[in-house]
Design a protein around this motif. Sequence first.
Motif, PDB file in Angstrom:
ATOM      1  N   UNK A 107       0.817  -1.216   0.000  1.00 58.73           N
ATOM      2  CA  UNK A 107       0.000   0.000   0.000  1.00 58.73           C
ATOM      3  C   UNK A 107       0.848   1.262   0.000  1.00 58.73           C
ATOM      4  N   UNK A 108       2.085   1.162   0.504  1.00 62.86           N
ATOM      5  CA  UNK A 108       2.981   2.314   0.510  1.00 62.86           C
ATOM      6  C   UNK A 108       3.710   2.469  -0.828  1.00 62.86           C
ATOM      7  N   UNK A 109       3.763   1.411  -1.604  1.00 58.21           N
ATOM      8  CA  UNK A 109       4.423   1.472  -2.905  1.00 58.21           C
ATOM      9  C   UNK A 109       3.456   1.953  -3.981  1.00 58.21           C
ATOM     10  N   UNK A 110       2.196   1.667  -3.827  1.00 59.25           N
ATOM     11  CA  UNK A 110       1.203   1.963  -4.859  1.00 59.25           C
ATOM     12  C   UNK A 110       1.190   3.426  -5.307  1.00 59.25           C
ATOM     13  N   UNK A 111       1.345   4.419  -4.401  1.00 61.17           N
ATOM     14  CA  UNK A 111       1.336   5.814  -4.878  1.00 61.17           C
ATOM     15  C   UNK A 111       2.443   6.154  -5.871  1.00 61.17           C
ATOM     16  N   UNK A 112       3.485   5.338  -5.947  1.00 56.57           N
ATOM     17  CA  UNK A 112       4.596   5.626  -6.852  1.00 56.57           C
ATOM     18  C   UNK A 112       4.393   5.013  -8.238  1.00 56.57           C
ATOM     19  N   UNK A 113       3.296   4.271  -8.429  1.00 52.98           N
ATOM     20  CA  UNK A 113       2.991   3.740  -9.757  1.00 52.98           C
ATOM     21  C   UNK A 113       2.441   4.878 -10.606  1.00 52.98           C
ATOM     22  N   UNK A 114       3.105   5.164 -11.707  1.00 56.50           N
ATOM     23  CA  UNK A 114       2.738   6.337 -12.504  1.00 56.50           C
ATOM     24  C   UNK A 114       1.436   6.132 -13.262  1.00 56.50           C
ATOM     25  N   UNK A 115       1.349   5.076 -14.044  1.00 61.95           N
ATOM     26  CA  UNK A 115       0.130   4.862 -14.820  1.00 61.95           C
ATOM     27  C   UNK A 115       0.064   3.400 -15.253  1.00 61.95           C
ATOM     28  N   UNK A 116      -1.098   2.800 -15.066  1.00 67.24           N
ATOM     29  CA  UNK A 116      -1.279   1.432 -15.531  1.00 67.24           C
ATOM     30  C   UNK A 116      -0.692   0.413 -14.567  1.00 67.24           C
ATOM     31  N   UNK A 117      -1.326  -0.744 -14.511  1.00 67.28           N
ATOM     32  CA  UNK A 117      -0.869  -1.820 -13.627  1.00 67.28           C
ATOM     33  C   UNK A 117      -0.157  -2.876 -14.459  1.00 67.28           C
ATOM     34  N   UNK A 118       1.165  -2.774 -14.509  1.00 66.56           N
ATOM     35  CA  UNK A 118       1.989  -3.776 -15.173  1.00 66.56           C
ATOM     36  C   UNK A 118       3.146  -4.137 -14.254  1.00 66.56           C
ATOM     37  N   UNK A 119       3.756  -5.268 -14.508  1.00 62.17           N
ATOM     38  CA  UNK A 119       4.903  -5.682 -13.694  1.00 62.17           C
ATOM     39  C   UNK A 119       6.062  -4.702 -13.829  1.00 62.17           C
ATOM     40  N   UNK A 120       6.271  -4.176 -15.025  1.00 58.60           N
ATOM     41  CA  UNK A 120       7.359  -3.219 -15.235  1.00 58.60           C
ATOM     42  C   UNK A 120       7.114  -1.933 -14.453  1.00 58.60           C
ATOM     43  N   UNK A 121       5.864  -1.449 -14.450  1.00 59.33           N
ATOM     44  CA  UNK A 121       5.547  -0.240 -13.692  1.00 59.33           C
ATOM     45  C   UNK A 121       5.660  -0.479 -12.194  1.00 59.33           C
ATOM     46  N   UNK A 122       5.278  -1.673 -11.754  1.00 67.28           N
ATOM     47  CA  UNK A 122       5.405  -2.004 -10.333  1.00 67.28           C
ATOM     48  C   UNK A 122       6.870  -2.038  -9.909  1.00 67.28           C
ATOM     49  N   UNK A 123       7.724  -2.631 -10.729  1.00 66.10           N
ATOM     50  CA  UNK A 123       9.154  -2.689 -10.404  1.00 66.10           C
ATOM     51  C   UNK A 123       9.758  -1.290 -10.366  1.00 66.10           C
ATOM     52  N   UNK A 124       9.342  -0.433 -11.281  1.00 68.16           N
ATOM     53  CA  UNK A 124       9.827   0.951 -11.282  1.00 68.16           C
ATOM     54  C   UNK A 124       9.366   1.684 -10.027  1.00 68.16           C
ATOM     55  N   UNK A 125       8.116   1.462  -9.622  1.00 70.58           N
ATOM     56  CA  UNK A 125       7.599   2.109  -8.412  1.00 70.58           C
ATOM     57  C   UNK A 125       8.344   1.615  -7.179  1.00 70.58           C
ATOM     58  N   UNK A 126       8.652   0.317  -7.134  1.00 76.61           N
ATOM     59  CA  UNK A 126       9.406  -0.228  -6.003  1.00 76.61           C
ATOM     60  C   UNK A 126      10.794   0.397  -5.941  1.00 76.61           C
ATOM     61  N   UNK A 127      11.423   0.531  -7.104  1.00 80.16           N
ATOM     62  CA  UNK A 127      12.761   1.135  -7.162  1.00 80.16           C
ATOM     63  C   UNK A 127      12.734   2.578  -6.678  1.00 80.16           C
ATOM     64  N   UNK A 128      11.659   3.291  -6.980  1.00 78.64           N
ATOM     65  CA  UNK A 128      11.525   4.686  -6.536  1.00 78.64           C
ATOM     66  C   UNK A 128      11.207   4.769  -5.046  1.00 78.64           C
ATOM     67  N   UNK A 129      10.288   3.907  -4.584  1.00 75.57           N
ATOM     68  CA  UNK A 129       9.832   3.998  -3.201  1.00 75.57           C
ATOM     69  C   UNK A 129      10.915   3.607  -2.196  1.00 75.57           C
ATOM     70  N   UNK A 130      11.786   2.651  -2.575  1.00 78.96           N
ATOM     71  CA  UNK A 130      12.773   2.155  -1.619  1.00 78.96           C
ATOM     72  C   UNK A 130      13.809   3.215  -1.269  1.00 78.96           C
ATOM     73  N   UNK A 131      13.940   4.243  -2.093  1.00 84.02           N
ATOM     74  CA  UNK A 131      14.929   5.287  -1.837  1.00 84.02           C
ATOM     75  C   UNK A 131      14.367   6.441  -1.010  1.00 84.02           C
ATOM     76  N   UNK A 132      13.077   6.429  -0.740  1.00 92.22           N
ATOM     77  CA  UNK A 132      12.475   7.551  -0.006  1.00 92.22           C
ATOM     78  C   UNK A 132      12.908   7.521   1.456  1.00 92.22           C
TER      79      UNK A 132
END
Length: 342
Positions: A77-102
């Motif tokens: 639930x804390x990673x979801x706000x970093x998903x830019x658009x669309x639900x795909x595995x690639x977008x989820x991995x990008x959001x995880x990569x962004x969120x882990x650095x916060x």
Amino acid sequence: MKITTVGLDLAKNIFQIHAIDCDGTVVVKRALRRAQVLTFFKQTPPCLGGMEACGTSHFWAREVAKFGHEVRLMPPSYVKPYVKRGKTDANDAEAICEAVTRPTMRFVTAKSEQQQAALALHRTRDLLVKQRTQLVNMIRSLLAEFGIEMARGLHHALELAGRIAGGTAPNVPELAVRIITGLAGQIRDLQIRLTALEKELLAWHRTNVLSQQLSTIPGIGIISASALAASVTDPSRFRSGRQFAASLGLTPLQNSSGGKERMGRISRMGDRYLRRLLVVGMTSLVRRARTKPSAVDPRILTLLARKPARVATVAMANRAARVAWSIMTRGETYRAPAGLVA
């Protein structure tokens, strides 16, 4: 370019990798099969890796960390706000990569194999208890169709089923008798398996110092204490007992704006199993307070005099969670109030 941060979207067979360097430039963005994941991290220099906390994340966190990587787990639930658009595995991995650095991100500590084994006992016991309840309710509903009322309680169900199998209920057809007898047999088998699981939990509790310390809290028995000890890996990541209670969903939801504070019901977030165990334990403490007031904390009696029983039960569960956090961080046992007669 050197990889500094990796976001890994976990799956059953096809995993998605999103890796960046120190400047934020995407270095790797590809899908990996399950057998290729550990090979990728083995060939990658030590870096920061992020994953969403789920059923398999603790295993992958332990395996990836063996190669020198710093692995951090995050609630989905804390990673979801970093998903830019669309639900795909690639977008989820990008959001995880962004969120882990916060810097303000909250992380989940990876559990050890021993903790997961203990939790497997809890989850299995919980499942069998639910199945036992379903079987008892099934027997009750079947007997109600023939005008037979069954009292609440497991022993009443087994006793009544035994009498029916013995022919003491002539109004029940033979076919229904065979069905009820079969259901009662399943309940007995489940009870034997539950007894074996509870013996395993007791043995684990006796070997775990933290679980023994937590069991000294009033209203927290072996089941709740062992579940807390197995679930909370690093209590120091919570700044206070209140934050730990909030992580279990035992604090009110806030809907405040314009300088006005509006407090709602409890959030019910976090580990539902731990929250239920604490509430059930405090419910037993409320019953004890009504039958033997001198044996409980006087503050409980004061709370029950001001609030409804269910509100008081949840408030006591909140306090028990705070006390549990204090014990887990300090390594002490519960100290009863002065003058309390056990």
